[in-house]
Design a protein around this motif. Sequence first.
Motif, PDB file in Angstrom:
ATOM      1  N   ALA A  18       0.833  -1.203   0.000  1.00  0.00           N
ATOM      2  CA  ALA A  18       0.000   0.000   0.000  1.00  0.00           C
ATOM      3  C   ALA A  18       0.869   1.255   0.000  1.00  0.00           C
ATOM      4  CB  ALA A  18      -0.950  -0.005   1.205  1.00  0.00           C
ATOM      5  N   ARG A  19       1.922   1.252   0.799  1.00  0.00           N
ATOM      6  CA  ARG A  19       2.838   2.406   0.831  1.00  0.00           C
ATOM      7  C   ARG A  19       3.455   2.637  -0.544  1.00  0.00           C
ATOM      8  NH1 ARG A  19       4.901  -0.381   5.408  1.00  0.00           N
ATOM      9  NH2 ARG A  19       3.872   0.366   7.286  1.00  0.00           N
ATOM     10  N   GLU A  20       3.917   1.558  -1.165  1.00  0.00           N
ATOM     11  CA  GLU A  20       4.551   1.665  -2.476  1.00  0.00           C
ATOM     12  C   GLU A  20       3.572   2.168  -3.540  1.00  0.00           C
ATOM     13  OE1 GLU A  20       6.442  -2.035  -3.522  1.00  0.00           O
ATOM     14  OE2 GLU A  20       7.669  -2.028  -1.694  1.00  0.00           O
ATOM     15  N   ARG A  21       2.355   1.643  -3.541  1.00  0.00           N
ATOM     16  CA  ARG A  21       1.356   2.064  -4.528  1.00  0.00           C
ATOM     17  C   ARG A  21       0.986   3.531  -4.333  1.00  0.00           C
ATOM     18  NH1 ARG A  21       0.583  -0.102  -8.980  1.00  0.00           N
ATOM     19  NH2 ARG A  21      -1.655   0.092  -8.953  1.00  0.00           N
ATOM     20  N   ALA A  22       0.834   3.953  -3.075  1.00  0.00           N
ATOM     21  CA  ALA A  22       0.513   5.360  -2.808  1.00  0.00           C
ATOM     22  C   ALA A  22       1.649   6.247  -3.293  1.00  0.00           C
ATOM     23  CB  ALA A  22       0.254   5.564  -1.314  1.00  0.00           C
ATOM     24  N   LEU A  23       2.879   5.850  -3.007  1.00  0.00           N
ATOM     25  CA  LEU A  23       4.043   6.614  -3.438  1.00  0.00           C
ATOM     26  C   LEU A  23       4.102   6.689  -4.972  1.00  0.00           C
ATOM     27  CD1 LEU A  23       6.598   8.097  -2.500  1.00  0.00           C
ATOM     28  CD2 LEU A  23       7.800   5.903  -2.605  1.00  0.00           C
ATOM     29  N   GLN A  24       3.878   5.567  -5.647  1.00  0.00           N
ATOM     30  CA  GLN A  24       3.878   5.539  -7.112  1.00  0.00           C
ATOM     31  C   GLN A  24       2.822   6.476  -7.698  1.00  0.00           C
ATOM     32  OE1 GLN A  24       3.195   1.423  -8.000  1.00  0.00           O
ATOM     33  NE2 GLN A  24       5.323   0.822  -7.656  1.00  0.00           N
ATOM     34  N   ARG A  25       1.702   6.569  -7.032  1.00  0.00           N
ATOM     35  CA  ARG A  25       0.614   7.429  -7.507  1.00  0.00           C
ATOM     36  C   ARG A  25       0.792   8.876  -7.067  1.00  0.00           C
ATOM     37  NH1 ARG A  25      -4.801   4.847  -8.361  1.00  0.00           N
ATOM     38  NH2 ARG A  25      -4.352   2.682  -8.810  1.00  0.00           N
ATOM     39  N   GLY A  26       1.698   9.090  -6.152  1.00  0.00           N
ATOM     40  CA  GLY A  26       1.937  10.445  -5.663  1.00  0.00           C
ATOM     41  C   GLY A  26       0.846  10.960  -4.741  1.00  0.00           C
ATOM     42  N   VAL A  27       0.240  10.030  -3.993  1.00  0.00           N
ATOM     43  CA  VAL A  27      -0.813  10.412  -3.051  1.00  0.00           C
ATOM     44  C   VAL A  27      -0.478   9.851  -1.676  1.00  0.00           C
ATOM     45  CG1 VAL A  27      -2.622  10.510  -4.815  1.00  0.00           C
ATOM     46  CG2 VAL A  27      -2.248   8.376  -3.581  1.00  0.00           C
ATOM     47  N   SER A  28      -1.151  10.383  -0.684  1.00  0.00           N
ATOM     48  CA  SER A  28      -0.951   9.873   0.678  1.00  0.00           C
ATOM     49  C   SER A  28      -1.583   8.489   0.810  1.00  0.00           C
ATOM     50  CB  SER A  28      -1.602  10.821   1.690  1.00  0.00           C
ATOM     51  OG  SER A  28      -3.016  10.773   1.550  1.00  0.00           O
TER      52      SER A  28
END
Length: 90
Positions: A18-28
């Motif tokens: 989840a952290r990685e996906r949020a980071l990839q999307r540029g969202v919290s």
Amino acid sequence: MAKTQLNVRVDEATAEAARERALQRGVSMNRYIEELVLKDAGEVGQTFVEAASDFMKQYERVFAEEFGLEPGGAEGAAAPTHHKGLPGTT
């Protein structure tokens, strides 16, 4: 819109994904989880609409016979104002 705090427990691999996906999307993380829930809720609604449509197609002839309409011609047609067997009708 007011925000409500949710506490969830997931295994470490899920949390890291989840952290990685949020980071990839540029969202919290909060926004990422919120987007997932909104997407899922929309898919459920779409699934319901598709199932209702399939049901109506499957039973179109039954409804047409019951209400005196032509199969496939009910779109835009006015519903009958009376129905035998219903209270207050003939």
